[in-house]
Write an enzyme that holds these catalytic residues in place. Structure first.
Site, PDB file in Angstrom:
ATOM      1  CG  HIS A  64      -2.069   0.869   1.207  1.00  0.00           C
ATOM      2  ND1 HIS A  64      -1.970   2.233   1.073  1.00  0.00           N
ATOM      3  CD2 HIS A  64      -3.397   0.603   1.292  1.00  0.00           C
ATOM      4  CE1 HIS A  64      -3.183   2.760   1.068  1.00  0.00           C
ATOM      5  NE2 HIS A  64      -4.063   1.814   1.194  1.00  0.00           N
ATOM      6  N   GLY A 108       0.312  -4.963   1.670  1.00  0.00           N
ATOM      7  CA  GLY A 108      -0.878  -5.123   0.821  1.00  0.00           C
ATOM      8  C   GLY A 108      -0.547  -5.805  -0.492  1.00  0.00           C
ATOM      9  CE1 TYR A 138      -3.265  -5.591   5.099  1.00  0.00           C
ATOM     10  CE2 TYR A 138      -4.901  -7.291   4.761  1.00  0.00           C
ATOM     11  CZ  TYR A 138      -3.936  -6.437   4.267  1.00  0.00           C
ATOM     12  OH  TYR A 138      -3.644  -6.433   2.925  1.00  0.00           O
TER      13      TYR A 138
HETATM   14  C1  LCV Z   1       4.978   4.674  -0.332  1.00  0.00           C
HETATM   15  C2  LCV Z   1       7.122   3.866  -0.566  1.00  0.00           C
HETATM   16  C3  LCV Z   1       6.740   2.620  -0.036  1.00  0.00           C
HETATM   17  C4  LCV Z   1       5.376   2.461   0.338  1.00  0.00           C
HETATM   18  N1  LCV Z   1       4.534   3.510   0.177  1.00  0.00           N
HETATM   19  O1  LCV Z   1      13.937   1.614  -1.124  1.00  0.00           O
HETATM   20  O2  LCV Z   1      -0.038  -4.425   5.054  1.00  0.00           O
HETATM   21  S1  LCV Z   1      -0.139  -3.142   5.715  1.00  0.00           S
HETATM   22  O3  LCV Z   1      -1.232  -3.077   6.671  1.00  0.00           O
HETATM   23  O4  LCV Z   1       1.105  -2.708   6.271  1.00  0.00           O
HETATM   24  C5  LCV Z   1      -0.523  -1.994   4.422  1.00  0.00           C
HETATM   25  C6  LCV Z   1      -1.137  -0.765   4.939  1.00  0.00           C
HETATM   26  C7  LCV Z   1       0.687  -1.801   3.594  1.00  0.00           C
HETATM   27  O5  LCV Z   1       0.846  -2.424   2.562  1.00  0.00           O
HETATM   28  O6  LCV Z   1       1.557  -0.823   4.057  1.00  0.00           O
HETATM   29  C8  LCV Z   1       2.852  -0.756   3.354  1.00  0.00           C
HETATM   30  C9  LCV Z   1       3.684  -1.945   3.811  1.00  0.00           C
HETATM   31  N2  LCV Z   1       5.017  -1.857   3.150  1.00  0.00           N
HETATM   32  C10 LCV Z   1       6.142  -1.861   3.822  1.00  0.00           C
HETATM   33  O7  LCV Z   1       6.194  -1.888   5.062  1.00  0.00           O
HETATM   34  C11 LCV Z   1       7.409  -1.725   2.981  1.00  0.00           C
HETATM   35  C12 LCV Z   1       7.883  -0.266   3.085  1.00  0.00           C
HETATM   36  N3  LCV Z   1       9.067  -0.072   2.236  1.00  0.00           N
HETATM   37  C13 LCV Z   1      10.293  -0.563   2.621  1.00  0.00           C
HETATM   38  O8  LCV Z   1      10.462  -1.215   3.653  1.00  0.00           O
HETATM   39  C14 LCV Z   1      11.412  -0.299   1.655  1.00  0.00           C
HETATM   40  O9  LCV Z   1      11.030   0.752   0.782  1.00  0.00           O
HETATM   41  C15 LCV Z   1      11.727  -1.545   0.796  1.00  0.00           C
HETATM   42  C16 LCV Z   1      12.386  -2.629   1.689  1.00  0.00           C
HETATM   43  C17 LCV Z   1      10.436  -2.068   0.157  1.00  0.00           C
HETATM   44  C18 LCV Z   1      12.698  -1.111  -0.323  1.00  0.00           C
HETATM   45  O10 LCV Z   1      13.813  -0.491   0.266  1.00  0.00           O
HETATM   46  P1  LCV Z   1      14.801   0.348  -0.667  1.00  0.00           P
HETATM   47  O11 LCV Z   1      15.906   0.797   0.203  1.00  0.00           O
HETATM   48  O12 LCV Z   1      15.077  -0.397  -1.910  1.00  0.00           O
HETATM   49  P2  LCV Z   1      13.527   2.884  -0.238  1.00  0.00           P
HETATM   50  O13 LCV Z   1      13.053   2.472   1.078  1.00  0.00           O
HETATM   51  O14 LCV Z   1      14.628   3.899  -0.332  1.00  0.00           O
HETATM   52  O15 LCV Z   1      12.257   3.417  -1.062  1.00  0.00           O
HETATM   53  C19 LCV Z   1      12.425   4.047  -2.323  1.00  0.00           C
HETATM   54  C20 LCV Z   1      11.310   5.048  -2.416  1.00  0.00           C
HETATM   55  O16 LCV Z   1      10.052   4.359  -2.430  1.00  0.00           O
HETATM   56  C21 LCV Z   1       9.239   4.848  -1.379  1.00  0.00           C
HETATM   57  C22 LCV Z   1      10.204   5.376  -0.337  1.00  0.00           C
HETATM   58  O17 LCV Z   1       9.536   6.318   0.480  1.00  0.00           O
HETATM   59  C23 LCV Z   1      11.267   5.993  -1.203  1.00  0.00           C
HETATM   60  O18 LCV Z   1      10.784   7.233  -1.668  1.00  0.00           O
HETATM   61  P3  LCV Z   1      11.778   8.522  -1.633  1.00  0.00           P
HETATM   62  O19 LCV Z   1      12.888   8.182  -2.597  1.00  0.00           O
HETATM   63  O20 LCV Z   1      10.890   9.651  -2.065  1.00  0.00           O
HETATM   64  O21 LCV Z   1      12.267   8.632  -0.203  1.00  0.00           O
HETATM   65  N4  LCV Z   1       8.439   3.766  -0.829  1.00  0.00           N
HETATM   66  C24 LCV Z   1       8.861   2.539  -0.495  1.00  0.00           C
HETATM   67  N5  LCV Z   1       7.846   1.813   0.009  1.00  0.00           N
HETATM   68  N6  LCV Z   1       4.898   1.311   0.825  1.00  0.00           N
HETATM   69  N7  LCV Z   1       6.262   4.896  -0.722  1.00  0.00           N
END
Ligand code: LCV
Length: 259
Positions: A64, A108, A138
């Site tokens: 999400h 999600g 959730y």
């Molecule tokens: C917006 C993002 C996101 C993102 N949204 O890259 O299941 S529930 O209930 O939780 C539900 C509500 C849900 O699905 O919530 C989201 C759950 N997702 C997560 O917890 C994963 C969140 N993301 C991460 O942990 C990391 O981004 C991963 C491990 C996926 C990738 O890491 P990596 O180092 O390769 P970055 O974290 O640097 O992310 C690159 C860009 O993508 C955005 C993040 O904010 C960043 O943007 P900026 O360059 O503007 O800072 N991004 C990543 N995930 N879910 N935006």
């Protein structure tokens, strides 16, 4: 180029998530394009759809779009949430959808993939159920998607730890249909799709719909549903819910207080 790229050939539709800058987060705009592609496939009577990301991604989808989650006082996963639409459309699509996975599948996106009919994964694929990481409550149909994908003990471990499960273990647990080396992933997936596409589409479509109805046939009393909704409201009205989203945006570890 849009947030998804789609094409249809030999009755097989392919949708490729194409927003690497945001790790293919399932925001409203991307989901809208994805649903339009599925709609087009249905009009063109596609017999199989493949949902994938670009080859070689480290993150299939980050789930999400956290930036689109309400900051409290509103159900973050209500009926009209784009993610809820997406899961329903996948389940209602009249032909099998195969999720072809490389890299990490988060939150999600994990539910979205589990809602697909078959999953073919590369050895580097991982699957993480993340509400506990963000403090998100959730929703009931989402939890049922997980329960239909794995046994209760595995769902509890994935939900309570929010830790990724690797492809090999996922295959052992029956979470995915096949684990295939990256170099063979595409050929294997399309060969599976061709096999399905050569079978009777009407028969397959009605079996998919029967299985959807049977898998969703879990009795929950109105009182039980109302109790869950009341408990979920406490969570999304909590400081912890706000802290989870704030910590994500501030790129730091959340400090949950249980209130
Ligand atoms: C917006 C993002 C996101 C993102 N949204 O890259 O299941 S529930 O209930 O939780 C539900 C509500 C849900 O699905 O919530 C989201 C759950 N997702 C997560 O917890 C994963 C969140 N993301 C991460 O942990 C990391 O981004 C991963 C491990 C996926 C990738 O890491 P990596 O180092 O390769 P970055 O974290 O640097 O992310 C690159 C860009 O993508 C955005 C993040 O904010 C960043 O943007 P900026 O360059 O503007 O800072 N991004 C990543 N995930 N879910 N935006």
């Amino acid at each position: 180029m849009g947030l998804v790229v789609s094409h249809l050939k030999d009755h097989i539709g392919t949708i490729t998530l194409n927003n690497p800058a945001k790790r293919n987060a399932l925001g409203e705009a991307l989901v809208k394009e994805l649903l339009a592609a599925l709609d087009h496939f249905e009009t063109r009577k596609a017999r199989v759809a493949i949902l994938r990301a670009e080859s070689g991604v480290k993150v299939w989808s980050a789930g999400h779009d956290v930036g689109e989650l309400p900051v409290g006082r509103r159900d973050p996963l209500g009926w009209d949430d784009p993610l809820r639409y997406l899961v329903r459309e996948i389940e209602n699509f009249p032909a099998p959808i195969i999720a072809m996975i490389e890299g990490g599948v988060w939150g999600g996106a994990c539910e979205t993939v589990f809602a697909c009919d078959l999953i073919v994964a590369s050895p580097d694929a991982t699957f993480a159920v993340t509400p506990a990481r963000l403090g998100v409550p959730y929703n009931v149909s989402g939890m049922l998607t997980f329960l239909n994908a794995a046994n209760l003990r595995i769902v509890k471990e994935m939900a309570f730890t929010a830790q990724p499960v690797g492809a090999e273990r996922a295959e052992r647990l029956g979470l995915v249909n096949h684990v295939v080396p990256n170099s063979e992933l595409e050929d294997f997936t399309y060969s599976l799709a061709h096999t399905i596409a050569e079978n009777a589409p009407l028969s397959i479509s009605v079996m998919k719909e029967q299985l959807r109805i049977l898998a969703g046939a879990h009795p929950m009393s109105p009182q039980g549903f109302e109790r869950v909704q009341g408990l979920r409201r406490v969570v999304y009205d909590s400081d912890d819910y706000q802290e989870g989203i704030r910590a994500f945006k501030e790129k730091r570890k959340p400090r949950f207080k249980g209130e």
